[in-house]
Design an enzyme around this catalytic site. Structure first.
Site, PDB file in Angstrom:
ATOM      1  N   ASP A   6     107.617 -36.871  75.538  1.00 39.73           N
ATOM      2  CA  ASP A   6     107.657 -37.880  76.600  1.00 39.73           C
ATOM      3  C   ASP A   6     106.799 -39.067  76.173  1.00 39.73           C
ATOM      4  O   ASP A   6     105.931 -38.935  75.302  1.00 39.73           O
ATOM      5  CB  ASP A   6     107.142 -37.306  77.927  1.00 39.73           C
ATOM      6  CG  ASP A   6     107.268 -38.328  79.061  1.00 39.73           C
ATOM      7  OD1 ASP A   6     108.327 -38.974  79.160  1.00 39.73           O
ATOM      8  OD2 ASP A   6     106.305 -38.505  79.831  1.00 39.73           O
ATOM      9  N   SER A   7     107.047 -40.203  76.816  1.00 40.40           N
ATOM     10  CA  SER A   7     106.224 -41.377  76.531  1.00 40.40           C
ATOM     11  C   SER A   7     104.767 -41.112  76.935  1.00 40.40           C
ATOM     12  O   SER A   7     103.862 -41.758  76.426  1.00 40.40           O
ATOM     13  CB  SER A   7     106.773 -42.578  77.292  1.00 40.40           C
ATOM     14  OG  SER A   7     106.869 -42.262  78.662  1.00 40.40           O
ATOM     15  N   TYR A  38     107.153 -46.703  78.388  1.00 41.43           N
ATOM     16  CA  TYR A  38     108.313 -47.170  77.634  1.00 41.43           C
ATOM     17  C   TYR A  38     109.272 -47.956  78.540  1.00 41.43           C
ATOM     18  O   TYR A  38     110.116 -48.691  78.049  1.00 41.43           O
ATOM     19  CB  TYR A  38     109.102 -45.973  77.084  1.00 41.43           C
ATOM     20  CG  TYR A  38     108.554 -45.309  75.848  1.00 41.43           C
ATOM     21  CD1 TYR A  38     107.272 -45.571  75.378  1.00 41.43           C
ATOM     22  CD2 TYR A  38     109.353 -44.404  75.142  1.00 41.43           C
ATOM     23  CE1 TYR A  38     106.793 -44.934  74.231  1.00 41.43           C
ATOM     24  CE2 TYR A  38     108.882 -43.770  73.995  1.00 41.43           C
ATOM     25  CZ  TYR A  38     107.606 -44.040  73.539  1.00 41.43           C
ATOM     26  OH  TYR A  38     107.147 -43.411  72.412  1.00 41.43           O
ATOM     27  N   GLY A  39     109.112 -47.721  79.854  1.00 40.05           N
ATOM     28  CA  GLY A  39     110.099 -48.166  80.845  1.00 40.05           C
ATOM     29  C   GLY A  39     110.607 -49.585  80.758  1.00 40.05           C
ATOM     30  O   GLY A  39     111.771 -49.846  81.028  1.00 40.05           O
ATOM     31  N   CYS A  69     111.706 -37.439  78.500  1.00 35.70           N
ATOM     32  CA  CYS A  69     111.607 -38.802  79.027  1.00 35.70           C
ATOM     33  C   CYS A  69     113.007 -39.372  79.302  1.00 35.70           C
ATOM     34  O   CYS A  69     113.850 -39.414  78.398  1.00 35.70           O
ATOM     35  CB  CYS A  69     110.895 -39.655  77.973  1.00 35.70           C
ATOM     36  SG  CYS A  69     110.691 -41.368  78.403  1.00 35.70           S
ATOM     37  N   ASN A  70     113.218 -39.817  80.534  1.00 41.64           N
ATOM     38  CA  ASN A  70     114.518 -40.389  80.894  1.00 41.64           C
ATOM     39  C   ASN A  70     114.796 -41.670  80.119  1.00 41.64           C
ATOM     40  O   ASN A  70     115.913 -41.908  79.673  1.00 41.64           O
ATOM     41  CB  ASN A  70     114.566 -40.724  82.385  1.00 41.64           C
ATOM     42  CG  ASN A  70     114.726 -39.498  83.235  1.00 41.64           C
ATOM     43  OD1 ASN A  70     115.810 -39.191  83.691  1.00 41.64           O
ATOM     44  ND2 ASN A  70     113.651 -38.768  83.444  1.00 41.64           N
ATOM     45  N   THR A  71     113.755 -42.510  79.984  1.00 43.36           N
ATOM     46  CA  THR A  71     113.941 -43.785  79.293  1.00 43.36           C
ATOM     47  C   THR A  71     114.339 -43.532  77.836  1.00 43.36           C
ATOM     48  O   THR A  71     115.281 -44.133  77.323  1.00 43.36           O
ATOM     49  CB  THR A  71     112.648 -44.633  79.369  1.00 43.36           C
ATOM     50  OG1 THR A  71     112.234 -44.700  80.745  1.00 43.36           O
ATOM     51  CG2 THR A  71     112.853 -46.017  78.839  1.00 43.36           C
ATOM     52  N   GLU A 161     100.264 -42.721  87.521  1.00 40.59           N
ATOM     53  CA  GLU A 161      99.284 -42.586  86.422  1.00 40.59           C
ATOM     54  C   GLU A 161      97.861 -42.893  86.917  1.00 40.59           C
ATOM     55  O   GLU A 161      96.888 -42.382  86.389  1.00 40.59           O
ATOM     56  CB  GLU A 161      99.641 -43.528  85.276  1.00 40.59           C
ATOM     57  CG  GLU A 161     100.955 -43.187  84.628  1.00 40.59           C
ATOM     58  CD  GLU A 161     100.819 -42.544  83.268  1.00 40.59           C
ATOM     59  OE1 GLU A 161      99.801 -42.767  82.612  1.00 40.59           O
ATOM     60  OE2 GLU A 161     101.731 -41.798  82.886  1.00 40.59           O
ATOM     61  N   THR A 194     110.528 -39.037  84.702  1.00 38.16           N
ATOM     62  CA  THR A 194     109.683 -37.837  84.619  1.00 38.16           C
ATOM     63  C   THR A 194     108.562 -37.783  85.653  1.00 38.16           C
ATOM     64  O   THR A 194     108.131 -36.702  86.039  1.00 38.16           O
ATOM     65  CB  THR A 194     109.002 -37.787  83.239  1.00 38.16           C
ATOM     66  OG1 THR A 194     108.433 -39.068  82.991  1.00 38.16           O
ATOM     67  CG2 THR A 194     109.965 -37.417  82.151  1.00 38.16           C
ATOM     68  N   HIS A 195     108.069 -38.959  86.058  1.00 36.44           N
ATOM     69  CA  HIS A 195     106.920 -38.983  86.962  1.00 36.44           C
ATOM     70  C   HIS A 195     107.292 -38.702  88.420  1.00 36.44           C
ATOM     71  O   HIS A 195     106.445 -38.274  89.201  1.00 36.44           O
ATOM     72  CB  HIS A 195     106.242 -40.350  86.924  1.00 36.44           C
ATOM     73  CG  HIS A 195     105.457 -40.599  85.681  1.00 36.44           C
ATOM     74  ND1 HIS A 195     106.026 -40.530  84.433  1.00 36.44           N
ATOM     75  CD2 HIS A 195     104.159 -40.919  85.499  1.00 36.44           C
ATOM     76  CE1 HIS A 195     105.096 -40.810  83.531  1.00 36.44           C
ATOM     77  NE2 HIS A 195     103.959 -41.050  84.153  1.00 36.44           N
TER      78      HIS A 195
HETATM   79  N1  DGL Z   1     108.704 -41.001  80.960  1.00 37.49           N
HETATM   80  C1  DGL Z   1     109.339 -42.194  81.472  1.00 37.49           C
HETATM   81  C2  DGL Z   1     110.706 -41.857  82.057  1.00 37.49           C
HETATM   82  O1  DGL Z   1     111.005 -40.729  82.368  1.00 37.49           O
HETATM   83  C3  DGL Z   1     108.488 -42.868  82.517  1.00 37.49           C
HETATM   84  C4  DGL Z   1     107.248 -43.499  81.961  1.00 37.49           C
HETATM   85  C5  DGL Z   1     107.529 -44.659  81.048  1.00 37.49           C
HETATM   86  O2  DGL Z   1     108.024 -45.718  81.483  1.00 37.49           O
HETATM   87  O3  DGL Z   1     107.263 -44.519  79.863  1.00 37.49           O
HETATM   88  O4  DGL Z   1     111.516 -42.728  82.202  1.00 37.49           O
END
Ligand code: DGL
Length: 274
Positions: A6-7, A38-39, A69-71, A161, A194-195
């Site tokens: 994950d990011s 990363y978003g 991580c979705n992004t 966060e 993820t958050h």
């Molecule tokens: N982990 C990222 C997601 O699931 C969220 C945090 C980020 O923007 O890096 O999209």
């Protein structure tokens, strides 16, 4: 070993559910906290960062990497599978065993298509995930009749966060983000970040009883159970000593504290450089 990337911290909400279902395997979690979030980054940058992380995990002995991580899943999974894997791990042999990368978008899209009776599905996520249109494409690939309504919720990751998930300000912002989606007669909402499971109860409360809000970690964990049943060539290679290792590209102390909160038990992180 199974790598979970994950990011930052958020992917621990996915790992938490995976550990409940598949505790016997050994896991390495990698959070690229130094470069998170990363978003709002460009697709090119997200691809490069994710490739570096996946590369690190494979070189550390992982046979399977989950992009929690979705992004990263939305912006780089397909390209990693099509370009990176064939070039970096081209064949199957004793010295070059199969490697796989899985994401979170397809399991969640499939779950939504299966459970939505009204065929009206909402998706919330980071700017990058929403702008990529990946959820819309993947859901429509399964059922073109489904209408998908999206909303980027850029402020939620920094609020979580910062440990503000219970604050009234966060609840107000969440309510504002969900306002448009609430008026679309959805019967299912995907938490495409993820958050957001940290706010699961609050999202369910705001959306009301008619809207299903699956826990993404549970959906991904169930799919991983199925995947390992169907892919003995991968499953057979995985170490089953129940090992756990938590890696971060930034401060280990902060990772250990916030990570323990996301995961629900105490962890100790190690620092690495990508
Ligand atoms: N982990 C990222 C997601 O699931 C969220 C945090 C980020 O923007 O890096 O999209």
């Amino acid at each position: 070993m199974i790598g979970v990337f994950d990011s930052g911290f958020g992917g621990l909400t996915v790992l938490k559910e995976i550990l409940k279902k598949l505790p016997q395997y050994s896991y390495v979690y990698l959070g690229d906290n130094a470069r998170a979030p990363y978003g709002a980054r460009s697709q090119e940058v997200i691809y490069r960062y994710t490739k570096e992380a996946v590369d690190y995990l494979f070189k550390s002995g992982c046979q399977l990497v989950i992009l929690a991580c979705n992004t990263a899943s939305a912006e780089s999974l397909r390209r990693l599978q099509q370009e990176y894997l064939p070039q970096a791990y081209p064949g199957k042999s004793a010295t070059d065993p199969a490697r796989r990368i899985l994401g979170v978008v397809i399991p969640l899209a499939q779950e939504a298509a299966k459970l939505s009776k009204a065929k009206r599905v909402g998706v919330i996520g980071t700017e990058g995930t929403i702008a990529s249109g990946t959820y819309v494409r993947e859901i429509k690939k399964i059922d073109s009749q489904i209408k998908v309504f999206q909303q980027a919720c850029s402020l939620l990751v920094p609020l979580i966060e910062a440990g503000w998930q219970k604050r009234v300000e966060t609840k107000m912002i969440l309510k504002k983000y969900l306002r448009n989606l609430k008026s679309q007669q959805l019967d299912l909402l995907i938490l495409g970040c993820t958050h957001y499971p940290v706010l699961l109860k609050e999202v369910r409360r705001i959306m009301g009883k008619r809207v299903l809000v699956p826990n993404p970690g549970e959906v991904v964990a169930n799919r991983l159970v199925e995947y390992l049943k169907n892919h003995s060539e991968i499953e057979g290679q995985l170490e089953k000593t129940g090992g756990r290792c938590y890696l971060t590209t930034d401060q280990t102390e902060k990772f250990s504290i916030l990570g323990s909160f996301f995961l629900g038990h105490q962890i100790q992180a190690e620092k690495i450089v990508l």
